[in-house]
Design an enzyme around this catalytic site. Sequence first.
Site, short mmCIF file in Angstrom:
data_model
loop_
_atom_site.label_atom_id
_atom_site.label_comp_id
_atom_site.label_asym_id
_atom_site.label_seq_id
_atom_site.Cartn_x
_atom_site.Cartn_y
_atom_site.Cartn_z
N GLU A 1 0.80 -1.24 0.00
CA GLU A 1 0.00 0.00 0.00
C GLU A 1 0.82 1.28 0.00
OE1 GLU A 1 -3.67 0.28 2.19
OE2 GLU A 1 -3.56 -1.82 2.76
N LYS B 1 -12.82 0.75 3.33
CA LYS B 1 -14.27 0.91 3.16
C LYS B 1 -14.61 2.09 2.24
CE LYS B 1 -14.91 0.95 7.67
NZ LYS B 1 -13.69 0.31 8.17
N TYR C 1 -13.04 2.10 20.76
CA TYR C 1 -12.76 1.24 21.91
C TYR C 1 -14.03 0.43 22.18
CZ TYR C 1 -10.80 -0.47 26.22
OH TYR C 1 -10.28 -1.31 27.19
N PRO D 1 -11.17 -1.47 19.77
CA PRO D 1 -10.80 -1.36 18.36
C PRO D 1 -10.88 -2.72 17.67
CG PRO D 1 -8.83 -1.47 19.70
CD PRO D 1 -9.99 -1.46 20.66
N HIS E 1 -3.55 -1.91 17.58
CA HIS E 1 -2.43 -1.04 17.24
C HIS E 1 -3.08 0.32 17.05
CE1 HIS E 1 1.58 -0.11 15.28
NE2 HIS E 1 0.83 0.95 14.96
N LEU E 2 -2.65 1.32 17.80
CA LEU E 2 -3.37 2.59 17.82
C LEU E 2 -3.53 3.17 16.43
CD1 LEU E 2 -4.72 4.68 19.70
CD2 LEU E 2 -2.56 5.94 19.62
N HIS E 3 -4.75 3.51 16.08
CA HIS E 3 -5.06 4.14 14.81
C HIS E 3 -6.23 5.09 15.02
CE1 HIS E 3 -7.45 0.46 15.13
NE2 HIS E 3 -8.35 1.02 14.32
N VAL E 4 -6.29 6.12 14.19
CA VAL E 4 -7.33 7.14 14.29
C VAL E 4 -8.10 7.19 12.98
CG1 VAL E 4 -7.81 9.61 14.63
CG2 VAL E 4 -5.98 8.50 15.93
N HIS E 5 -9.42 7.19 13.08
CA HIS E 5 -10.29 7.28 11.92
C HIS E 5 -10.49 8.75 11.56
CE1 HIS E 5 -11.47 2.99 12.36
NE2 HIS E 5 -11.19 3.25 13.62
#
Length: 326
Positions: free
Chosen positions: A177, A199, A260, A262, A266-270
């Site tokens: 990617e 998505k 939460y 998730p 592994h920390l990720h932000v939308h």
Amino acid sequence: MDSDTNNTTTLSEIEGLLRRFQFKEVLSDDTSSKTIWLLGIRAATTSTANIVDEPIVVGHNAAIVVLERMAFSPLAIAEAGCSLPTLLDSVLLATGERNDVYAWATGDASVAALKPDLRIALTYPATQKHIDKHRRQLRKWVSETPELYARITKPFIDSQPTSRVQWVHNILSKQVESEHIVFEDPDPDNGFIIVPDLKWDATNTDNMYLVAIVHRRDLRSLRDLTSNHLPLLNNLRSKAAVAAKKYGVSSDQLRLYVHYQPSYYHLHVHITNVLLEGKGMLAGRAHLLDSVIDNIGNIASDYYQRATIPYVLGSSDELWSHWTVQ
């Protein structure tokens, strides 16, 4: 290998899987998003004359196909330069009704400006976790106190093998990617990579959906965040606006949030357009990044180590069984 060659190879692989997909059952469906999840197998042959009812072997031949109706593209329709009669004269109607000035019908439109009308996602080979994630399930509301987190949730998270997030590490190391990276800050402590979420079709900006994956591997969920991580979170918030601007979406049109529990630890932000709505943004799962920053910056550094966090848990989630016996 250039991006065009990569794309051709990927399409060829997807087409190969679809030609061999042998349907077994409908896992679930969502009428609001017009999405259906199908479970099947990758058959040994594409020949319809030699179809064998093969059993599902999880992790081997099991496959999940997700079919989603795509949103219309106003830009594509406008660029078609068609008058309405020309645009819709090929529509084949199946049913219809009328009441005074109102009329409605169902039908099929073979119009280039309205295509492609279907988005397809594949998971192969699918594991039991993949299957359970998409199967229709019971749900319950739980209130996770710090004590319950320490006794139930944290041991569960600690037990997760690294292989579960290997695909995330592949993105961070640019093994996959890399051509889709929208923005990257390579700083090992306060950096991250922003890519389009799977998505999103990466065309309709009203549905813009990006995800920022942090480089740090010691941050697994909301519970790990303290005021020590404010430089990372503030940096991510400001750079998300830079990434979204590439799609013509301004900073005041962004919704940034973390889940939460998730879907992977592994920390990720939308990062989404505020026009986009979905189940992932509901109370009981989504926590706005602005609120997270305020909580650990102005209320208490260890806010998320002290807070009771309620959330919705599904019966097919591995964590469900741990809560059931508590």
